[in-house]
Structure formats: C-alpha cells, structure tokens
Write an enzyme that holds these catalytic residues in place. Structure first.
Site, mmCIF file in Angstrom:
data_model
loop_
_atom_site.group_PDB
_atom_site.id
_atom_site.type_symbol
_atom_site.label_atom_id
_atom_site.label_comp_id
_atom_site.label_asym_id
_atom_site.label_seq_id
_atom_site.Cartn_x
_atom_site.Cartn_y
_atom_site.Cartn_z
ATOM 1 N N ASP A 227 36.363 41.974 37.447
ATOM 2 C CA ASP A 227 36.322 42.467 38.822
ATOM 3 C C ASP A 227 35.378 43.689 38.914
ATOM 4 O O ASP A 227 35.468 44.696 38.192
ATOM 5 C CB ASP A 227 37.732 42.713 39.482
ATOM 6 C CG ASP A 227 37.650 42.989 40.712
ATOM 7 O OD1 ASP A 227 37.186 42.225 41.609
ATOM 8 O OD2 ASP A 227 38.293 44.066 40.989
ATOM 9 N N GLU A 275 35.403 38.886 17.897
ATOM 10 C CA GLU A 275 36.354 38.799 16.711
ATOM 11 C C GLU A 275 37.063 37.553 17.049
ATOM 12 O O GLU A 275 37.572 36.978 15.670
ATOM 13 C CB GLU A 275 37.274 39.994 17.021
ATOM 14 C CG GLU A 275 36.879 41.341 16.485
ATOM 15 C CD GLU A 275 38.150 42.271 17.176
ATOM 16 O OE1 GLU A 275 39.155 41.986 17.431
ATOM 17 O OE2 GLU A 275 37.910 43.810 17.158
#
Length: 566
Positions: A227, A275
C-alpha cells in the site's frame, strides 16, 4: 488477407523483457503473466449474517474462483481495524479482525486455494498504523522525545504555545495532515487522523515489518501488495516547506512522496523475499511519474509496480496504445513484467467510466462530478459502458504481463453512486463534507443471487446498501448464459492460458481508432474503439460482442481474438 489501410507501417516487435530475472514460464516466475483477482474482504461474501464479508465467506467461494480461472487472489486488508479507512487503518499487522475470522481461517484459505493452483497475495500497509495500534497508544502515553514517539512522526507546533500545526500540509483525505495530542505535540498522518504515519528512519520500524513479512510468508502467503509504496521515506528536516512550496517540488526532492531513499527499504525486503523458494512476489502501489515507476519494479526491489495509466485514460485507441507501448518498454528495461489494471477498490468501476461521455477517467474531476450528482448527470449509458468494458478487458488479457481484476468486474458491475449519506463510510467523503464523493460506490457487496437477502451476499443484510438492479447482474443470473460477462471472463481466462506464449508483441497496421496486436503463434487481438475493422486472419477464438456471421467485420467497441495456427 489484405491488411487494412493505416497511417503507419507494421511496427517491429516490442522488445522481450531482458535483465536478471530467469526466463518466463517457470514456477518461480508465475507472477509475470498471472491473472490476479482482488477481493475486498468485507464486500465479497458473509458467512455469519452480520452484514460484513469474512474469511469463511471467501473460503466458501473458492470453487467460484477456480471456475473463473484466476492464478492468484489478492486479499485487501483483513487485519483488526476500527474501519476508519476500510481496513487500511491497521491495529495489528500480524492478526485477523475477529469479525472476519481467525489465523486458522487464513491457513484454511491458503490451503483451499492451493488445491486449485491459486496463490494468495495479501495487502501490507507499511506507511502507517491505526491510532489504536499498541505502538501508538504507547506513544501517546509517553513524553515528547521518547523512544515510543520516535516510531511515529511527532513535532512541536508553531505559534503561541505550539497551537499551530508544524506545517499547513493538506491531507488527501481532507483536513490537515497534522493532528494535535493532549500534551500539545502534533503527529503526521498523510491520510485520516486515525492513520498516524510510521517513522521509517527508525530501525525498529524496519525490523518489525521484516518480521511481518516473514510471519505471513511462513503461513504460505505467496506475495504482497504494498500500500502507498511511494510514501514510506520522508525528509522532515526544518524548516518544513509550505503546502504551496511542496506542490512545486519535483520527484525525489518532495519531502513525502517518491523519495529515492524508499528503495533502500525495498532492497532489504527483497533479500527476505529471496530467502523463500519460490521467491515471494511483491507489487507496489506507487502513484508516481511513469519514468520513476521502474525503480519500484526492479529486481533488487519489489519486482513489480502497478501501472495505473489506464485508470486515467479515455476510451481512445491512441491513448491506449501510448500506455501499452510505454509500459512494455519500461518492463523490458527493468526485466520485470507490466501490470494491467482497469478497476480496483479506489476508483470508479470501468464499466461505468466507459459509459460516461468520452469514457470519463475514473480519477478525473468529471468522474467525481458524476458521483457528486449521485449518478444523475451526465447520463450513464449502461449498455455502452459494459460493451466497452468487455472489449477493454479482452485487450488487456492479450497483452504481455499480469492482469489484475477487481471483484465484480467479471459480472459487468457498475458503480453505485446514489448511496444514502448515512450509509457512507469512506473518510474522503466524511472528512470533506461530501466535496469528495469517496470510494464507497465501488465497494458495495457483491450480488450472488438474483433475489433474497442481500442478493446472496449475507443472510443479514449488507454493510453498504445494494441497489435493486444488482439482481440482474448477479452470479445466479449470469450462470448458464453463454453471452454473459461472467461467461466471457471464464472463456477468456481459459483461452489465454492455452494460447499465451512468451512476452513478445507486434503491432499490426490498423485504421484510426483500431488497435491490432499479434502474439507468438499467430494469436491476434483486434480492438475497435469508435470504428469498424476487418477480422484478423485465422479462426475466431473469442469476441467481446456478437459478430455478424455473413461479414468479416468487427463492429465498434469490440475486441476479437483469432488464431492462425490449427
């Protein structure tokens, strides 16, 4: 067959995306060409009859999403919230509003969607928290200069006893950006007063949001919509400029918007995303100049950024082509893929925009004026709007990149402009005294049935009133109708999956107010705006409007897909 007359020769193919991303088509790169369906949770489906949509309601509609054929669902905020801004005032970024469900419901939704090969993307709101957040409550209870206040942006006021705000900055939601607290200091809120801005110069804020990203990724979330991604980094060095001075400041210099330092935040996030296997995806809501959007979409940043250019474009072939060319060029430069958007929870639905004079853009003053008149003026041509909306959707689905759909557009839903004043919830309406008509009209709960309580949304009503004409647009009314907008979306998403190949695009010669593109394998997409055109070569796969069998002509406001190969 001969090509139609044109004022320009066939263009060379648009460049394929280059850069450090792996080649398209692998599971790790699913987002490059995904169709993502946005769900505004409180308005999708209500399971317990309280009039507010919830996670079990969404779970009950997973078969509908699977039949539609989407690749991912983007879930707007479902976190604990006082709903000062439709859930974007977040009390706890790592929990679920009890009115909407539980963390177990999130897990169940991830699993149910996954059974159909659908991924879940969730909204992250990093620019601000709610004023009920435990951090902000601690800040209010702590003295000026404390570590608790440093997580937010507090300043002393000006004038006698600091009674004047630190600056005269106006909030986009109405009123000032500064709110005074009982001890006399002021805090910054770019949006509503219930949404205090976080201080991204504070390492604790960085660390906490990294924990939030990992929290949701570990529950199986595939990615994030960020956002107001362009607002996090700020420079509030004294002296603060005036609102008028700030309006003249270029990107990168403006103290609040699109500062270069924001990309340091996203570079750290990217290390977290990578990751995971496959890497997490992210798309930034960045209302910035087009030439600065690419940094948000970089491989070392979020990876994608929303292209909102069609939200402000008229129904015009030259405008659409310019937007398409520019965004494909930017995608090629960054190695990302473009994102195509016609509607979302913040703008007038595109079926309505295209039924207003000249296809009034949803973010324009003309569009807001129509809302202010409660839909009385100018006159909406509902049939024309849906016809153009169907054509625009097929055009977007034929383009390289990912497409974002907003709940209800597959039903051809129009905006609801005539909501009663006492039902309105949007702070932009409330804080401006109605001068800004707000966004409630695109957030009215969906109609699932042709009749009955809340048209099947809930057994106990709807938190925003639904108009009587919703029944004719409901899922039930369109099921089994091969000419319905719902049927068109289902066929389009299925066909797209079968014919899509690569990220190339070639513009073919076409008349004015006609766009004709060709994709790999002989897939043609031709869109007529205010003109007719001859059918492209090959067999017709799909048309957004009926075609005359005895003629090889495409009528105005229509998109047709054809395929040359068997």
């Amino acid at each position: 067959m001969d090509q139609l007359p044109s004022h320009e020769p066939d263009a060379a193919p648009a460049p394929a995306a280059q850069g450090p991303f792996p080649s398209p088509g692998t599971d790790r790169e699913w987002w490059r060409h995904a169709v993502v369906y946005q769900i505004y949770p409180r308005s999708f489906a209500d399971s317990d009859g309280d009039g507010i949509g919830d996670l079990p309601g969404i779970l009950s509609r997973v078969p509908y999403l699977a039949d539609l054929g989407v690749d991912a669902v983007w879930l707007s905020p479902f976190y604990p919230s006082a709903l000062a801004d439709g859930g974007y005032d977040v009390d706890d970024h790592r929990n679920v509003d009890p009115r909407l469900g539980t963390l177990d419901d999130v897990d169940a939704l991830v699993a149910a969607l996954g059974e159909h090969g659908i991924r879940l993307v969730i909204d992250i709101v990093p620019n601000h928290s709610s004023n009920r957040h435990v951090w902000f409550q601690e800040a209010l209870a702590s003295p000026p200069g404390s570590a608790a206040r440093d997580r937010y942006i507090f300043r002393d006021g000006k004038g006698v006893d600091g009674a004047e705000p630190p600056a005269d900055w106006a909030s986009g939601f109405g009123g000032l950006m500064w709110e005074r607290v009982p001890d006399g200091q002021w805090y910054l809120h770019c949006h509503a007063a219930e949404q205090p801005d976080l201080n991204w110069d504070n390492p604790e804020v960085h660390d906490d949001f990294v924990s939030t990203l990992r929290f949701w990724a570990d529950r199986g979330v595939a990615g994030f919509r960020i956002d107001v991604a362009h607002l996090l980094a700020k420079d509030l060095s004294d002296p603060l400029p005036s609102d008028a001075e700030m309006a003249r400041m270029p990107p990168g210099v403006h103290p609040l918007i699109d500062r270069d330092e924001v990309h340091e935040i996203y570079a750290r996030w990217r290390t977290v995303f990578d990751e995971y296997d496959p890497p997490l995806t992210a798309v930034g809501e960045a209302w910035v100049e087009p030439e600065r959007r690419s940094r948000y979409a970089s491989r070392t940043g979020l990876g994608q950024a929303f292209n909102f250019d069609l939200l402000t474009a008229n129904w015009s072939a030259p405008e659409f082509r310019e937007v398409i060319d520019r965004n494909l060029r930017q995608a090629a430069e960054t190695g990302s893929s473009s994102t195509w958007v016609l509607s979302n929870h913040d703008v007038v639905r595109h079926a309505t925009r295209y039924g207003l004079p000249q296809g009034t853009p949803g973010c324009s003053q003309e569009g807001k004026e129509w809302l202010r008149t409660h839909g009385a003026s100018p006159v909406l041509d509902r049939e024309l709007g849906v016809r153009r909306a169907r054509a625009a959707t097929l055009l977007l689905l034929a383009l390289p990149g990912s497409t974002y759909l907003y709940q209800g557009e597959e039903l051809g839903l129009h905006e609801v402009p005539d909501l009663p004043e006492d039902a309105r919830q949007d702070p932009t309406y409330l804080r401006t005294g109605g001068a800004d008509p707000g966004r409630d009209g695109c957030r009215v709960p969906l109609p699932w049935t042709a009749s009955g309580p809340a048209f099947g949304f809930s057994d106990g009503g709807a938190h925003l009133p639904q108009p009587s004409w919703f029944g004719a647009s409901s899922v039930e009314s369109q099921e089994g109708d091969d000419d319905s907008t719902l049927a068109l979306y289902r066929r389009a998403l299925s066909t797209r999956r079968n014919v899509r190949a690569g990220e190339d695009l070639r513009w073919r010669a076409a008349r004015d107010e006609v766009l004709h593109i060709e994709r790999a394998g002989g897939w043609h997409c031709l869109t007529t705006f205010e003109a007719t055109a001859e059918l492209p070569p090959g067999r017709v796969l799909l048309s957004s409007a009926p075609l005359a069998h005895e003629e090889r002509m495409v009528p105005p406001n229509t998109t047709v897909w054809t395929l040359e190969r068997p």
